[in-house]
Design a protein around this motif. Sequence first.
Motif, PDB file in Angstrom:
ATOM      1  N   LYS A 222      48.582  48.691  31.961  1.00 26.47           N
ATOM      2  CA  LYS A 222      48.977  47.998  30.584  1.00 26.47           C
ATOM      3  C   LYS A 222      47.964  48.146  29.480  1.00 26.47           C
ATOM      4  N   ASN A 223      46.663  47.630  29.944  1.00 25.86           N
ATOM      5  CA  ASN A 223      45.408  47.803  28.886  1.00 25.86           C
ATOM      6  C   ASN A 223      45.374  49.311  28.156  1.00 25.86           C
ATOM      7  N   LEU A 224      45.466  50.076  29.000  1.00 23.78           N
ATOM      8  CA  LEU A 224      45.652  51.547  28.448  1.00 23.78           C
ATOM      9  C   LEU A 224      46.588  51.939  27.389  1.00 23.78           C
ATOM     10  N   GLU A 225      47.867  51.442  28.132  1.00 21.00           N
ATOM     11  CA  GLU A 225      49.021  51.671  27.179  1.00 21.00           C
ATOM     12  C   GLU A 225      48.867  50.734  25.726  1.00 21.00           C
ATOM     13  N   ALA A 226      48.205  49.753  25.825  1.00 16.95           N
ATOM     14  CA  ALA A 226      48.202  49.080  24.499  1.00 16.95           C
ATOM     15  C   ALA A 226      47.349  49.607  23.565  1.00 16.95           C
ATOM     16  N   LYS A 227      46.252  50.354  24.176  1.00 22.88           N
ATOM     17  CA  LYS A 227      45.154  51.065  23.402  1.00 22.88           C
ATOM     18  C   LYS A 227      45.824  52.303  22.765  1.00 22.88           C
ATOM     19  N   HIS A 228      46.610  52.954  23.385  1.00 19.90           N
ATOM     20  CA  HIS A 228      47.206  54.278  23.059  1.00 19.90           C
ATOM     21  C   HIS A 228      48.309  53.747  21.875  1.00 19.90           C
TER      22      HIS A 228
ATOM     23  N   GLU B 147      39.150  34.688  29.341  1.00 24.15           N
ATOM     24  CA  GLU B 147      39.617  36.242  29.437  1.00 24.15           C
ATOM     25  C   GLU B 147      39.835  36.733  30.803  1.00 24.15           C
ATOM     26  N   TYR B 148      41.189  36.518  31.046  1.00 25.78           N
ATOM     27  CA  TYR B 148      41.697  36.756  32.282  1.00 25.78           C
ATOM     28  C   TYR B 148      42.160  38.124  32.784  1.00 25.78           C
ATOM     29  N   PHE B 149      42.152  38.937  31.595  1.00 26.59           N
ATOM     30  CA  PHE B 149      42.352  40.523  31.831  1.00 26.59           C
ATOM     31  C   PHE B 149      41.128  41.147  32.870  1.00 26.59           C
ATOM     32  N   CYS B 150      41.504  41.643  33.829  1.00 25.27           N
ATOM     33  CA  CYS B 150      40.504  42.318  34.772  1.00 25.27           C
ATOM     34  C   CYS B 150      39.787  41.199  35.598  1.00 25.27           C
TER      35      CYS B 150
ATOM     36  N   GLU C  98      55.796  50.609   8.317  1.00 25.78           N
ATOM     37  CA  GLU C  98      56.864  50.140   9.292  1.00 25.78           C
ATOM     38  C   GLU C  98      56.414  50.603  10.735  1.00 25.78           C
ATOM     39  N   GLN C  99      56.291  52.003  10.988  1.00 27.18           N
ATOM     40  CA  GLN C  99      55.961  52.604  12.197  1.00 27.18           C
ATOM     41  C   GLN C  99      54.905  52.057  12.961  1.00 27.18           C
ATOM     42  N   SER C 100      53.908  51.900  11.893  1.00 28.05           N
ATOM     43  CA  SER C 100      52.562  51.444  12.185  1.00 28.05           C
ATOM     44  C   SER C 100      52.604  50.109  12.458  1.00 28.05           C
ATOM     45  N   LEU C 101      53.245  49.110  12.345  1.00 29.65           N
ATOM     46  CA  LEU C 101      53.194  47.790  12.348  1.00 29.65           C
ATOM     47  C   LEU C 101      53.860  47.624  13.635  1.00 29.65           C
ATOM     48  N   LYS C 102      55.160  48.446  13.937  1.00 28.14           N
ATOM     49  CA  LYS C 102      55.818  48.240  15.198  1.00 28.14           C
ATOM     50  C   LYS C 102      54.855  48.667  16.513  1.00 28.14           C
ATOM     51  N   TYR C 103      54.127  49.799  16.202  1.00 31.57           N
ATOM     52  CA  TYR C 103      53.185  50.050  17.274  1.00 31.57           C
ATOM     53  C   TYR C 103      52.142  48.906  17.569  1.00 31.57           C
ATOM     54  N   HIS C 104      51.502  48.305  16.394  1.00 28.94           N
ATOM     55  CA  HIS C 104      50.500  47.386  16.708  1.00 28.94           C
ATOM     56  C   HIS C 104      50.948  46.188  17.455  1.00 28.94           C
ATOM     57  N   LEU C 105      52.494  45.772  16.859  1.00 29.37           N
ATOM     58  CA  LEU C 105      52.941  44.772  17.391  1.00 29.37           C
ATOM     59  C   LEU C 105      53.112  44.804  18.871  1.00 29.37           C
ATOM     60  N   ASP C 106      53.722  45.983  19.360  1.00 30.98           N
ATOM     61  CA  ASP C 106      53.883  46.252  20.640  1.00 30.98           C
ATOM     62  C   ASP C 106      52.665  46.278  21.447  1.00 30.98           C
TER      63      ASP C 106
ATOM     64  N   ILE D 228      51.659  43.423  24.706  1.00 30.71           N
ATOM     65  CA  ILE D 228      51.090  43.746  25.926  1.00 30.71           C
ATOM     66  C   ILE D 228      49.806  43.145  26.175  1.00 30.71           C
ATOM     67  N   LEU D 229      49.213  43.036  25.222  1.00 30.75           N
ATOM     68  CA  LEU D 229      47.847  42.430  25.361  1.00 30.75           C
ATOM     69  C   LEU D 229      47.910  40.906  25.617  1.00 30.75           C
ATOM     70  N   ASN D 230      48.715  40.281  25.020  1.00 37.62           N
ATOM     71  CA  ASN D 230      49.054  39.038  25.209  1.00 37.62           C
ATOM     72  C   ASN D 230      49.461  38.662  26.665  1.00 37.62           C
ATOM     73  N   ASP D 231      50.320  39.563  27.061  1.00 36.72           N
ATOM     74  CA  ASP D 231      51.151  39.360  28.569  1.00 36.72           C
ATOM     75  C   ASP D 231      49.889  39.360  29.592  1.00 36.72           C
ATOM     76  N   ILE D 232      49.024  40.262  29.302  1.00 40.08           N
ATOM     77  CA  ILE D 232      47.813  40.697  30.328  1.00 40.08           C
ATOM     78  C   ILE D 232      46.745  39.955  29.928  1.00 40.08           C
ATOM     79  N   GLN D 233      46.543  38.984  29.028  1.00 38.51           N
ATOM     80  CA  GLN D 233      45.719  38.300  28.463  1.00 38.51           C
ATOM     81  C   GLN D 233      44.461  38.887  28.545  1.00 38.51           C
ATOM     82  N   HIS D 234      44.426  39.977  27.892  1.00 36.20           N
ATOM     83  CA  HIS D 234      43.229  40.577  27.334  1.00 36.20           C
ATOM     84  C   HIS D 234      42.934  40.364  26.167  1.00 36.20           C
ATOM     85  N   ASN D 235      42.245  39.087  25.875  1.00 35.44           N
ATOM     86  CA  ASN D 235      41.821  38.318  24.597  1.00 35.44           C
ATOM     87  C   ASN D 235      41.407  38.964  23.350  1.00 35.44           C
ATOM     88  N   SER D 236      40.397  39.804  23.826  1.00 36.10           N
ATOM     89  CA  SER D 236      39.360  40.608  22.933  1.00 36.10           C
ATOM     90  C   SER D 236      40.134  41.635  22.230  1.00 36.10           C
ATOM     91  N   LEU D 237      40.496  42.395  22.946  1.00 35.66           N
ATOM     92  CA  LEU D 237      41.896  43.463  22.241  1.00 35.66           C
ATOM     93  C   LEU D 237      42.857  42.816  21.534  1.00 35.66           C
TER      94      LEU D 237
END
Length: 1000
Positions: free
Chosen positions: A178-184, A459-462, A199-207, A211-220
């Motif tokens: 998930k963290n790599l998915e969010a980065k890409h 920072e619960y991610f990982c 619009e497309q840029s915003l969509k990808y950043h919000l997606d 993900i980062l919120n779900d996996i609790q990766h706070n810094s990213l």
Amino acid sequence: MYLKEFFSKNNKELTLWLEDINNKSENTDNDQNLPKDILLEEHKENIAKYLSLSELNHKYLILVYCEIVLYMNRKGDYEKSRQCYSRLLELHRIIGYRNDDDDTDIFRNGLYLCDKKDIDSLISILSNSLETKRNNDGLDLLGYLHSLGSIHSDAGLPDESIKYHCEALEIVRKSECKNLEAKHLSRIGLAFLSKEDMEQSLKYHLDSASILNDIQHNSLLISELMNAALIYRAKGELKNAAKYFEDGLRTCKNFGNHQLLTNILGNLGLTYYDMGELDMSYNCFWEALQEHRRIGYKTGEAVDLANLGMIFKAKGLDELYNMYQKQSYEIYCSTRYKDNGIALSYNYSKIFIYDKKGEFEHSIRLYQQFLAFYRDIGCKQLEANTLTELGLSDDYINDIDKSIDYAMQGQKIFNELGYLDDESHCLWRIGYLYYCKGNFDNALEYLSSSVEIDKKTQEYFCLENKLIRIGELYYQKGDLQQFVNYYIQAADIYKNADKRHEEAQQYEEIFALLRKKEEFFEAIKFYRKAVEVYEEIGDMEKAIEGLLNIGDEYYNLKDYDQMLLNYKVAIDFYNDIGDKSKEADLLIEVSARLLDKNYFEQAIFFAQKAADISRDTNDKLNEACALSAIAAAYCLNDNSVEGINLYKHIIDIFVEEGSKNDEANVNECMGNFYNSKEDFDNAVFRYLRAAVLHMEADKGEKAAENYRKVGSIYVNTGDLDSAIIYYKKAVEISKNIGDTEREMDYLDYLGACHERKNDFSSARNAYFTAVSISKETGKPDKEIRYLKFVGKTHFKENDYVSAARFYLKAFRASQKSGLVVDEAICLKNLGIIYSELKNYMIAEKYYMEALSKIRETSSKNVEANILYQIGSFFLSRSNTFLGLEYMNQAAGIYRSTGNKKLEAEVVNCTGRTYFYLRIFDKALESYLRVLELNGGTGDINEEVRILNMIGKCYYINGNLDNAQKYCSEALKKSVDIENESERVIALRSLEDIFIKKRRK
């Protein structure tokens, strides 16, 4: 207004400045003895370079403005310099403060690719490397896709960037990383921003943020909230922008992440300014200024001062505006970025190139230059970042202590700055480096400190992975209580994150590791926890599998009641829910497990229940499968007639149902049974029938294996010609279905069969074919194996020169692939060959190289074999005591590894040598050890010979009673096995003993 519009609007002004720079003499109004003319020339060169790059990507015009500010300032044309600086500030206010993954921050000196040649070179290097990775099972593919995506973004090719990042995205989604998915997703969003597709840029950043919120990766998460807010601001949706900036700021402060604090404060200030909230804007800029001053980041301070001046101008306070603007300009121009920023920027981009080329020593040298520079200008944040990079360089500088020192310095600075995320990262790195040094106590201290910070900042991610690593370290230290403690903490994190499968798997891992330490009952307790979790989440298949495995574990503990109890509980799951089909399947599986444990009566009981259920549900195929378990039980329990009859009945069922694959499997089972009873005719008949049926059922791999079994039967019965026929069938089928792995295996059998016939030419043909396949499929270990086999055939023909040639080929292939054990074996065999060639000096050289090479590994049995060969070599050269020394080392290793058979072989040889040297006490010691090692091996002839030798040693040493004891035993056993030669030796020895006793 976004970038292209800005550049278009100000193009005329920029053109006039550039013409002014190109037309005027650089030496006007400058002292000829000062080096300013050189600096001006450098600024001009860089302006030209960035203009060229702007043809690829218009963002590079930003750097043109940066250079003009510094050029005009150096030139003394302060009015134009200030005008250009004002444009630079306008650009900054359009762009905002960016994060480190974007290339549009005008004040991130030193993170740009600064030469078109560099971009072209990197695209070429990465493209070639990517194709190589695609051809080699895709190892490290993601890293190259990411780099190509980034470099195409720099090259102004956002569509190409999107293509590479989307390919990477597909890969990471399959692996559920998930963290790599969010980065890409984030990188794709930035590429769409370059296309000004908001619009497309915003969509990808919000997606990505979701993900980062779900996996609790706070810094990213903070970065993505900021990216989304920047797009809202560019779109003019200021309330949304402020909301996301506020969310990012709150997250920053809640979790102690200060790295992005100034960026968010600056952006929030710009947004409030655009909204007309001047006081709120002022507060943000002022807070950012204090933080930049605290960390010594001068360019950040310059921008904050300019932004504060902007507030005063909007309020009509021109005097204050002019004061802040002046301070901002002077700080920007007086920092050594104007002297060193160009070279620094160029060199920083070079690091990326050096890393991709593998020239890491150059990267490290440049990092050390940056470190000195950042220390000189007092920028603590960048100093710490550079120290962290150097702390990661132990793989390249081969100096762990130096890497630890760098990481500790970085950790100390991050601690002073309050950058908890980065401090945690450094602590973890230090702990890992101590682990590499074997200093587990220090490793645990630093790793645990990192975890405590992560818990504090949430920072619960990982974090679960960190806890697992610490648990593994305690496990290696033998502290099982702490090992379990940390693994349970990891399981709790999975539970809280609603990753219940991972939670259960964590308990299974505790079971497996405790089991290795023979803590069986404690291990079972954790497997039960895993089963409970599987039950809670409704994964009944995993719960049942767990119960069956627990049952198996109780079998190993000889608690057969508990074994059966767990099996029955598993069966009851399906019984309770009324799923008869699955209940029957499970009964068959339980029956098979009981068969493996020789619980024939119980196996038949459960298989019969499965057959009854299948009969009731009119499931003929399942009924036949259940009856197969009963037939197997009969055959294994000496009731073969009934078992074979039942197998034949089962075949009739499968024929009736048209299930050729199942019919083939039963024939194969019957073949296995006949083979075990050495009824080879019936075995061959059944295997051949199975092979034909498997081919008809399109199961070529199974057909090939049955033909292989037929070939092996003919080898055992001495019919090598027939064996070759069926081995060739197995090879041909495997080739036709593209099963290269099995094709090589069957070529192995075929070659060995030809060797048995002393048809070495045909054997080599088989091995050469296997070599070709191994090269085509990238299996260097197989290639080496078959090259050695070719060498062995030449050796058997006494063609030692050819044998040496192929062992050398195998050695070079081993070197190329880094297979050190194979290198050592090849060197040993070359030693044997040169011994046969009587070139003893070369032989000894190869033997010693083999010994040195194998000692680089942990392969103790191979080391012992090499020592044995060296010992034999010196014994054959009459260097007896040196030979015995190597022999004894070999025996010692075999003893430590528990390899009794090979230890006996070596000790037997030393016994003979000691006897020849008339060192009878040592010979006696060796033979007694051989007798102990050979006990129960079934080789009675060898045992009798050893008994006679022990008797002789005792006789020579004068211990006649023991001599008589061992020779009498030798006589009795030699008579039993009709070994006439050893019987005569024993009789003569006993005669000598009795004569000597009478004389006494």
